[in-house]
Design a protein around this motif. Sequence first.
Motif, PDB file in Angstrom:
ATOM      1  N   HIS A  41       2.972   7.027  -6.899  1.00 30.42           N
ATOM      2  CA  HIS A  41       3.481   8.258  -7.527  1.00 30.42           C
ATOM      3  C   HIS A  41       4.431   9.022  -6.611  1.00 30.42           C
ATOM      4  O   HIS A  41       4.875  10.106  -6.966  1.00 30.42           O
ATOM      5  CB  HIS A  41       2.302   9.153  -7.924  1.00 30.42           C
ATOM      6  CG  HIS A  41       1.464   9.583  -6.751  1.00 30.42           C
ATOM      7  ND1 HIS A  41       0.692   8.687  -6.036  1.00 30.42           N
ATOM      8  CD2 HIS A  41       1.316  10.771  -6.151  1.00 30.42           C
ATOM      9  CE1 HIS A  41       0.091   9.331  -5.054  1.00 30.42           C
ATOM     10  NE2 HIS A  41       0.450  10.597  -5.090  1.00 30.42           N
ATOM     11  N   LEU A  42       4.732   8.469  -5.437  1.00 27.06           N
ATOM     12  CA  LEU A  42       5.666   9.122  -4.515  1.00 27.06           C
ATOM     13  C   LEU A  42       6.918   8.267  -4.357  1.00 27.06           C
ATOM     14  O   LEU A  42       6.841   7.037  -4.403  1.00 27.06           O
ATOM     15  CB  LEU A  42       5.024   9.317  -3.133  1.00 27.06           C
ATOM     16  CG  LEU A  42       3.775  10.192  -3.052  1.00 27.06           C
ATOM     17  CD1 LEU A  42       3.295  10.277  -1.597  1.00 27.06           C
ATOM     18  CD2 LEU A  42       4.041  11.586  -3.605  1.00 27.06           C
ATOM     19  N   TYR A  79      11.034   5.064  -6.756  1.00 25.27           N
ATOM     20  CA  TYR A  79       9.577   4.896  -6.711  1.00 25.27           C
ATOM     21  C   TYR A  79       9.276   3.424  -6.388  1.00 25.27           C
ATOM     22  O   TYR A  79      10.094   2.540  -6.685  1.00 25.27           O
ATOM     23  CB  TYR A  79       8.957   5.294  -8.050  1.00 25.27           C
ATOM     24  CG  TYR A  79       8.959   6.784  -8.234  1.00 25.27           C
ATOM     25  CD1 TYR A  79       7.898   7.558  -7.766  1.00 25.27           C
ATOM     26  CD2 TYR A  79      10.052   7.425  -8.818  1.00 25.27           C
ATOM     27  CE1 TYR A  79       7.912   8.945  -7.891  1.00 25.27           C
ATOM     28  CE2 TYR A  79      10.076   8.810  -8.949  1.00 25.27           C
ATOM     29  CZ  TYR A  79       9.000   9.565  -8.477  1.00 25.27           C
ATOM     30  OH  TYR A  79       9.021  10.924  -8.583  1.00 25.27           O
ATOM     31  N   ASN A 108       0.796  -1.228   0.000  1.00 22.97           N
ATOM     32  CA  ASN A 108       0.000   0.000   0.000  1.00 22.97           C
ATOM     33  C   ASN A 108       0.827   1.276   0.000  1.00 22.97           C
ATOM     34  O   ASN A 108       0.481   2.242   0.671  1.00 22.97           O
ATOM     35  CB  ASN A 108      -0.965   0.041   1.200  1.00 22.97           C
ATOM     36  CG  ASN A 108      -1.968  -1.098   1.183  1.00 22.97           C
ATOM     37  OD1 ASN A 108      -2.186  -1.705   0.145  1.00 22.97           O
ATOM     38  ND2 ASN A 108      -2.559  -1.390   2.313  1.00 22.97           N
ATOM     39  N   LEU A 109       1.936   1.291  -0.733  1.00 24.89           N
ATOM     40  CA  LEU A 109       2.682   2.546  -0.890  1.00 24.89           C
ATOM     41  C   LEU A 109       2.001   3.379  -1.982  1.00 24.89           C
ATOM     42  O   LEU A 109       1.340   2.825  -2.862  1.00 24.89           O
ATOM     43  CB  LEU A 109       4.138   2.264  -1.293  1.00 24.89           C
ATOM     44  CG  LEU A 109       4.966   1.467  -0.296  1.00 24.89           C
ATOM     45  CD1 LEU A 109       6.361   1.204  -0.852  1.00 24.89           C
ATOM     46  CD2 LEU A 109       5.056   2.177   1.053  1.00 24.89           C
ATOM     47  N   PHE A 110       2.182   4.684  -1.901  1.00 20.22           N
ATOM     48  CA  PHE A 110       1.683   5.546  -2.975  1.00 20.22           C
ATOM     49  C   PHE A 110       2.619   5.405  -4.176  1.00 20.22           C
ATOM     50  O   PHE A 110       3.809   5.730  -4.075  1.00 20.22           O
ATOM     51  CB  PHE A 110       1.645   7.007  -2.531  1.00 20.22           C
ATOM     52  CG  PHE A 110       0.650   7.284  -1.445  1.00 20.22           C
ATOM     53  CD1 PHE A 110      -0.721   7.197  -1.709  1.00 20.22           C
ATOM     54  CD2 PHE A 110       1.056   7.619  -0.169  1.00 20.22           C
ATOM     55  CE1 PHE A 110      -1.654   7.452  -0.706  1.00 20.22           C
ATOM     56  CE2 PHE A 110       0.129   7.873   0.834  1.00 20.22           C
ATOM     57  CZ  PHE A 110      -1.221   7.791   0.560  1.00 20.22           C
ATOM     58  N   ARG A 129       7.596   3.745   7.116  1.00 15.51           N
ATOM     59  CA  ARG A 129       6.504   4.732   7.131  1.00 15.51           C
ATOM     60  C   ARG A 129       5.705   4.642   8.435  1.00 15.51           C
ATOM     61  O   ARG A 129       5.366   5.660   9.046  1.00 15.51           O
ATOM     62  CB  ARG A 129       5.582   4.472   5.937  1.00 15.51           C
ATOM     63  CG  ARG A 129       4.365   5.367   5.896  1.00 15.51           C
ATOM     64  CD  ARG A 129       3.548   5.130   4.657  1.00 15.51           C
ATOM     65  NE  ARG A 129       3.064   3.748   4.576  1.00 15.51           N
ATOM     66  CZ  ARG A 129       2.303   3.286   3.594  1.00 15.51           C
ATOM     67  NH1 ARG A 129       1.954   4.088   2.594  1.00 15.51           N
ATOM     68  NH2 ARG A 129       1.901   2.034   3.583  1.00 15.51           N
ATOM     69  N   SER A 144       2.586  11.237   5.813  1.00 20.29           N
ATOM     70  CA  SER A 144       1.696  11.226   6.985  1.00 20.29           C
ATOM     71  C   SER A 144       2.278  12.033   8.136  1.00 20.29           C
ATOM     72  O   SER A 144       1.535  12.625   8.919  1.00 20.29           O
ATOM     73  CB  SER A 144       1.452   9.797   7.469  1.00 20.29           C
ATOM     74  OG  SER A 144       0.676   9.119   6.533  1.00 20.29           O
ATOM     75  N   ASN A 150       6.971   8.787   0.530  1.00 22.10           N
ATOM     76  CA  ASN A 150       6.005   7.889   1.156  1.00 22.10           C
ATOM     77  C   ASN A 150       6.131   7.912   2.675  1.00 22.10           C
ATOM     78  O   ASN A 150       5.146   7.793   3.387  1.00 22.10           O
ATOM     79  CB  ASN A 150       6.191   6.454   0.648  1.00 22.10           C
ATOM     80  CG  ASN A 150       5.234   6.105  -0.474  1.00 22.10           C
ATOM     81  OD1 ASN A 150       4.050   5.883  -0.260  1.00 22.10           O
ATOM     82  ND2 ASN A 150       5.757   6.094  -1.697  1.00 22.10           N
TER      83      ASN A 150
END
Length: 243
Positions: free
Chosen positions: A94-95, A136, A90-92, A152, A104, A100
């Motif tokens: 596009h970041l 990425y 569940n990493l973004f 994260r 948050s 990442n």
Amino acid sequence: MTHAVEVRDLHKSFGDNHVLKGIDFTIEPGQVVCVIGPSGSGKSTLLRCVNMLETPTRGKVFVAGTELTHPDADIDRIRRHVGMVFQQFNLFPHLTALQNVMISQQRVLKRSKKEAEIIARENLDKVGVGAKCPAYPSELSGGQQQRVAIARALAMNPDLMLFDEPTSALDPELVGDVLTVMRKLAEEGMTMMVVTHEMGFAREVADRVVFMDGGVIVEEGTPSQVIGAPQHERTRTFLKRVL
Ligand code: ADP
Ligand code: MG
């Protein structure tokens, strides 16, 4: 002493599917509890109830002494102290790895960009992917992505980490790196609840092992009790299949 986690008479139904049928357990600060059991036994649902990603149908959940199931509970505030790592990372996409781990911290904890970056780099170093800051997710192996996901979660300074089969989506040769990071966290005293099929990890690292089947805890105890000398036929049958 306040329990890190306390679950009392927890029930969860999805429609008429009664998935959790009265779960009771506690985790003490600094303990590692591994939850094992067959697919469909309710392990993920239990983990998700512990941080209220699912709302229990009945029963109580406390984290660090605060009742999450209380109607007035400030769920977001409590959840800030609970890290969650999923099977799918569940990493973004596009970041970058660094971004990442920063996002948050900036959005939820309102840290400055500079502070978030320092803490992100520290945690990426800690899980062994410090050199991958500019990469990425698509440029990383599954094991590296999962370690970014752990970094994260750690960057939020959690008091409790929940892991839902964190190595199940990984190629076998990448499992070890992720388990090594988790072992290190455990040694540092992190309170952890880990759903896993890695019996070697559970044996070595867990203070307690909980065996679930059909929405109930069938037995729990030390790894040598539950994995080494299971008392119930259902536990023995399960272990024969995974060991
Ligand atoms: P495990 O993690 O042990 O494999 P789960 O907690 O994922 O088990 O699932 C237990 C049962 O709950 C399954 O029958 C599953 O289909 C059901 N279930 C889980 N999540 C949902 C959901 N969001 N909606 C409906 N049913 C669900
Ligand atoms: Mg599951």
